[in-house]
Design an enzyme around this catalytic site. Structure first.
Site, PDB file in Angstrom:
ATOM      1  N   HIS A 299       8.156 -26.953  -0.787  1.00 27.12           N
ATOM      2  CA  HIS A 299       7.552 -28.103  -1.464  1.00 27.12           C
ATOM      3  C   HIS A 299       6.395 -27.680  -2.362  1.00 27.12           C
ATOM      4  O   HIS A 299       5.643 -28.514  -2.839  1.00 27.12           O
ATOM      5  CB  HIS A 299       7.091 -29.127  -0.423  1.00 27.12           C
ATOM      6  CG  HIS A 299       8.243 -29.692   0.357  1.00 27.12           C
ATOM      7  ND1 HIS A 299       8.783 -30.932   0.114  1.00 27.12           N
ATOM      8  CD2 HIS A 299       8.985 -29.143   1.348  1.00 27.12           C
ATOM      9  CE1 HIS A 299       9.808 -31.134   0.927  1.00 27.12           C
ATOM     10  NE2 HIS A 299       9.951 -30.058   1.691  1.00 27.12           N
TER      11      HIS A 299
ATOM     12  N   GLU B  68       0.825  -1.208   0.000  1.00 23.56           N
ATOM     13  CA  GLU B  68       0.000   0.000   0.000  1.00 23.56           C
ATOM     14  C   GLU B  68       0.863   1.263   0.000  1.00 23.56           C
ATOM     15  O   GLU B  68       0.430   2.317  -0.448  1.00 23.56           O
ATOM     16  CB  GLU B  68      -0.907  -0.013   1.243  1.00 23.56           C
ATOM     17  CG  GLU B  68      -2.333   0.389   0.946  1.00 23.56           C
ATOM     18  CD  GLU B  68      -3.284   0.141   2.108  1.00 23.56           C
ATOM     19  OE1 GLU B  68      -4.389  -0.320   1.852  1.00 23.56           O
ATOM     20  OE2 GLU B  68      -2.929   0.428   3.268  1.00 23.56           O
TER      21      GLU B  68
ATOM     22  N   LYS C 108     -14.211   0.345  -3.905  1.00 24.45           N
ATOM     23  CA  LYS C 108     -15.303   0.778  -3.008  1.00 24.45           C
ATOM     24  C   LYS C 108     -16.369   1.533  -3.802  1.00 24.45           C
ATOM     25  O   LYS C 108     -17.571   1.317  -3.618  1.00 24.45           O
ATOM     26  CB  LYS C 108     -14.744   1.734  -1.940  1.00 24.45           C
ATOM     27  CG  LYS C 108     -13.879   1.074  -0.900  1.00 24.45           C
ATOM     28  CD  LYS C 108     -13.549   2.096   0.182  1.00 24.45           C
ATOM     29  CE  LYS C 108     -12.442   1.610   1.078  1.00 24.45           C
ATOM     30  NZ  LYS C 108     -11.910   2.645   1.954  1.00 24.45           N
TER      31      LYS C 108
HETATM   32  O1  PA5 Z   1      -3.649   1.349   5.922  1.00 18.62           O
HETATM   33  C1  PA5 Z   1      -4.765   1.803   5.784  1.00 18.62           C
HETATM   34  O2  PA5 Z   1      -5.023   3.015   5.901  1.00 18.62           O
HETATM   35  C2  PA5 Z   1      -5.940   0.890   5.470  1.00 18.62           C
HETATM   36  O3  PA5 Z   1      -5.575  -0.436   5.386  1.00 18.62           O
HETATM   37  C3  PA5 Z   1      -6.986   1.003   6.546  1.00 18.62           C
HETATM   38  O4  PA5 Z   1      -6.409   0.598   7.760  1.00 18.62           O
HETATM   39  C4  PA5 Z   1      -8.195   0.123   6.240  1.00 18.62           C
HETATM   40  O5  PA5 Z   1      -8.720   0.475   4.990  1.00 18.62           O
HETATM   41  C5  PA5 Z   1      -9.248   0.296   7.301  1.00 18.62           C
HETATM   42  O6  PA5 Z   1      -9.626   1.635   7.399  1.00 18.62           O
HETATM   43  P1  PA5 Z   1     -10.427   2.153   8.669  1.00 18.62           P
HETATM   44  O7  PA5 Z   1      -9.553   1.979   9.852  1.00 18.62           O
HETATM   45  O8  PA5 Z   1     -10.700   3.597   8.376  1.00 18.62           O
HETATM   46  O9  PA5 Z   1     -11.679   1.334   8.769  1.00 18.62           O
END
Ligand code: PA5
Length: 445
Positions: A306, A285, A420
């Site tokens: 394996h 990310e 989303k």
């Molecule tokens: O790293 C990030 O920002 C994301 O993985 C969020 O943690 C994830 O989308 C969850 O978001 P939220 O904590 O707003 O529900």
């Protein structure tokens, strides 16, 4: 003490590859230290182990104690950065079989990290006849997966205990001031913990996001923070020879520039599996944007030797490995002698499993390097809170540096919105009607 061994990397790279990276590392380092780079408003994790809120930290311990006393299970609701760190630490330090073990701490179930009806139902069945609490974790407070799961578990708690007692069993970890979850928590009187404004989800494991479930599992959070604090000191030094994060970030960047597009994180400890999931989110990310970034994947050795071993040895040469090597195991198991020796293994009778694994690690390293796969080896010391705290901070700091070396913002995730938007449009969310019509048409319905 974590050490990064680059012996089996440098031979794949031009000599003195680090020299030209040092000025850029220095700049990236300064940007992280001062919060002056792109996304700098999200670098609160960098000094967290020094500046954390002591009063909240005390409340986390107190809440964990209460949950351990009044609950046989804790349901942790969250997705991505809101659950992977806690699950990684709990599985690594307490075992992937934590829930099955005899112990004096509650079972911990992670839900709201997907949209599987069957997975949700299973956990509801598992907790229906026991006393349980819920820790709902969402920085935004509006993420669909955890919000939907919370509806189910909140209703379960309210039916089981009534609204007032349910409210005492719900712990909300969210934004300090805004968002739907914060508003609901205030209205209902849930105890709340904060995801700090300057820390994004995937960098938040050492905040209440990770620490509350971790403490409920009986893990020593002081030792975890201590390990991270020690590593913060090491990573604050602007010197390639002294700073392991500089060494790792420089090597993986040079590898990327040399045509390696994939980084495989390997560990010979099955309990590391969810730490690897956490690592994948952290790097995927943070770096995967603007058409750039190493693709992070993980394997579990020797099991995957394996299955994936064939590809690693002889498939496309587009990746390198980063191998996390823990120190001695907690248990010494000696291979039994067998009179019949049908399997021909008496030559290792009396040897410890650790000794055998060590030879497997070395043998694998030599084979993979021979097969053209560069290997970063990370020596970490024993699997312990202090080690893990250090490893978490090390990976976070290296990740920030890596993003800046790549010229991307390591602290945003704009690409996550695409699915989303489409999901909301297909579900008919108000405001998404036009896109909904277009998508239904594209899907031929
Ligand atoms: O790293 C990030 O920002 C994301 O993985 C969020 O943690 C994830 O989308 C969850 O978001 P939220 O904590 O707003 O529900």
């Amino acid at each position: 003490m974590i050490q990064v061994d680059l012996t089996n990397v440098t031979k794949f790279l031009p000599g003195h590859y680090e020299d030209e990276l040092i000025p850029r590392l220095r700049q990236a380092h300064e940007q992280l230290q001062k919060g002056s780079g792109v996304g700098g408003e999200f670098t609160g994790w960098e000094r967290l182990t020094r500046d954390y809120d002591r009063e909240e930290y005390r409340r986390i311990k107190e809440a964990a104690r209460r949950i351990r006393e009044n609950s046989q299970a804790l349901v942790v609701i969250g997705i991505g950065g809101s659950y992977l760190g806690a699950r990684g630490v709990i599985e690594c330090l307490r075992s992937p079989n934590y829930n099955l073990r005899r112990k004096d701490t509650p079972n911990i179930y992670f839900v709201g990290n997907g949209l599987s009806s069957d997975a949700l139902e299973e956990v509801m069945e598992l907790v229906q006849d026991v006393d349980f609490s819920v820790n709902v974790i969402s920085k935004s407070g509006t993420t669909t997966e955890p919000a939907v799961a919370f509806r189910f578990f909140r209703a379960m708690l309210e039916n089981k205990y009534g609204e007032e007692e349910a409210a005492r069993r719900i712990y909300a970890t969210t934004d300090a001031k805004k968002g739907a979850l914060k508003a609901l928590a205030d209205e209902k009187g849930y105890e709340t913990f904060v995801v700090p404004d300057d820390i994004g989800g995937r960098y938040s494991v050492l905040t209440a996001v990770g620490l509350l479930p971790i403490a409920v599992a009986g893990i020593d959070m002081d030792a975890l923070m201590f390990g991270a604090g020690e590593m913060m000191e090491r990573c604050s030094v602007a010197d390639l020879n002294a700073n392991p994060a500089w060494q790792y970030a420089a090597a993986r960047h040079a590898m990327y520039k040399a045509g390696k597009k994939i980084e495989i994180l390997a560990c010979f400890e099955p309990s590391f599996r969810f730490m690897a999931e956490w690592w994948k989110q952290l790097y995927g990310e943070s770096e995967g944007k603007e058409g750039k970034g190493l693709f992070p994947v993980s394997v579990e050795f020797t099991a995957d030797l394996h299955s994936m071993g064939q590809y690693i040895q002889q498939g496309e040469r587009t990746f390198f490995e980063t191998v996390v090597r823990f120190g001695p195991s907690h248990h010494l198991n000696l291979v039994p002698y067998d009179q019949q020796n049908g399997d021909g293994l008496n030559f290792i009778a009396g040897k410890s499993m650790d000794f055998i694994r060590q030879q497997a690690m070395d043998g694998t390293l030599l084979a993979h390097v021979e097969g053209g796969v560069p290997n970063v080896v990370m020596y970490t010391g024993p699997n312990h809170e202090i080690t893990l705290g250090g490893l978490i901070y090390f990976f976070e700091y290296s990740c920030g540096l890596s993003g800046y070396l790549l010229n991307v913002n390591p602290f945003d995730q704009p690409g996550v919105e695409a699915y989303k938007k489409n999901m909301f449009a297909l579900l008919g969310k108000p405001g998404y009607e036009e896109l909904g019509r277009e998508l239904h048409q594209r899907l031929g319905r």
